[in-house]
Design a protein around this motif. Structure first.
Motif: not given
Ligand code: 13P
Ligand code: SF4
Length: 353
Positions: A234-261
């Motif tokens: 909401a605060r940063f339009p166009g933001l990309k969210v990048v997550a590691h697969p050690e995050c919860t499945a809910e966080v991974a589902a809400a991210a734009d990319y999930v993968g190794s470092t």
């Protein structure tokens, strides 16, 4: 501090080294309370010069995970990257000594793959909440309960756990390796959240497997939540969210990319976006600030207390005179069994085109 007997460097050597460090670390601002300005680089320069000199003298190589302090990665590191890449480099290494600036399970993996080398860790306390969550005995108990299951261990596990497992995986190959295993039932240790992400990905691919997991989590990645992602979007339009697969499945589902470092770095470098939210350890943001200084990161990363136990002073210590607790030793029978599990991972990892 540099011990007596260390080489004395000329003012020109010190100035050249300070300039090199300053140019590399100029844009790094990833850790509260730490800056890498010219004065900081002047303080670091005698250490990096001495470490690099000893490295050459001893035929040593320094492997650095992307989460350790940037002055280690860019000051003295020979190879930098994720667990998979660093395992490959350990396996290929002809060095007499391998200094592993990361955490203990990574150094153990290096020793498993390069047994002829002296493998040293700057700080024996650099554990990992995942690796410390289950023992070999814990795996044996699970195998007794589910005797038909294949045992898959995430690389963030001890040598003892690897020795009890059929195949090792990393954050970069976990989905492909698990999806392609022949049996239906799989024991997955030690990351409960990664197991959730594997179940979600297999469902998406239409692969039917039953995954039984143990109860470990990463104390860094289990802290991220979806509310923070929603707020940041909401605060940063166009933001990309990048997550590691050690995050919860809910966080991974809400991210734009999930993968190794390694995958996360590649995604950011090849994606045009005004802002990035990195749901991982802050060291990775530091690496991107060095290698892709045009990109904007909005904070939100967390520090891994284990990775942050590494320091240039301790790297120097293990090169000069490692204490017994800083030298990785493994029972040979266990090492051979653990090596089989890691070799299987190399065999099963899809080759990138
Ligand atoms: P990578 O192999 O993706 O670098 O992950 C290692 C790790 O410990 C993440 O917390
Ligand atoms: Fe272990 Fe998490 Fe630290 Fe990675 S970030 S080393 S998984 S505690």
């Amino acid at each position: 501090m540099i011990a007596p007997g260390a080489a004395v460097f000329t003012p020109v050597e010190l100035e050249t080294e300070t300039d090199r460090l300053f140019r590399a670390l100029l844009h790094v601002d990833c850790e509260p309370g730490r800056i890498w300005n010219y004065e900081a680089c002047q303080r670091i320069a005698p250490l990096t010069l001495e470490i690099n000199r000893l490295k050459r003298e001893q035929n040593a190589v320094i492997l650095t995970h992307s989460y350790v302090e940037p002055e280690i990665i860019y000051g003295v590191g020979d190879f930098k990257g994720d667990s998979y890449f660093l395992s490959l480099k350990a396996r290929e290494s002809n060095a007499k000594k391998i200094v592993f600036a990361g955490v203990v399970f990574m150094a153990e993996t290096a020793k498993i793959l390069s047994p002829q080398a002296i493998v040293v860790v700057p700080d024996r306390g650099s554990g990992c909440s995942l690796a410390d969550s289950i023992t070999g005995d814990g795996v044996r108990k699970l195998k007794a309960l589910y005797s038909d299951a294949a045992v898959v261990c995430y690389i963030n596990s001890t040598a003892e756990v690897k020795a009890e497992s059929d195949v090792c995986v990393t954050s970069g190959n976990v989905y492909d390796i698990v999806a392609n295993l022949p049996g239906r039932r799989i024991i997955f240790v030690p990351d409960r959240l990664m197991a959730d992400n594997v179940r979600a990905e297999l469902k998406r691919r239409g692969v039917d497997k039953e995954i039984i997991s143990s109860d470990g989590t990463c104390i860094v990645h289990d802290q991220f939540d979806v509310a923070a992602i929603t707020d940041a979007r909401a605060r940063f339009p166009g933001l990309k969210v990048v997550a590691h697969p050690e995050c919860t499945a809910e966080v991974a589902a809400a991210a734009d990319y999930v993968g190794s470092t390694g995958g996360m770095m590649k995604y950011v470098k090849t994606t045009a976006a005004p802002y990035f939210l990195m749901l991982t350890e802050c060291g990775l943001v530091g690496r991107l600030q060095v290698e892709d200084p045009e990109k904007h990161f909005i904070g939100g990363c967390r520090l891994c207390p284990y990775m942050k136990l590494n320091s240039l002073e301790k790297v120097l210590e293990v090169l000069r005179a490692p204490r017994p607790d800083q030298i990785v030793t493994l029972d040979e029978g266990m090492r051979v069994r653990a090596a089989r599990c890691i070799d299987r991972m190399f065999e099963l990892t899809p080759k990138s085109p």
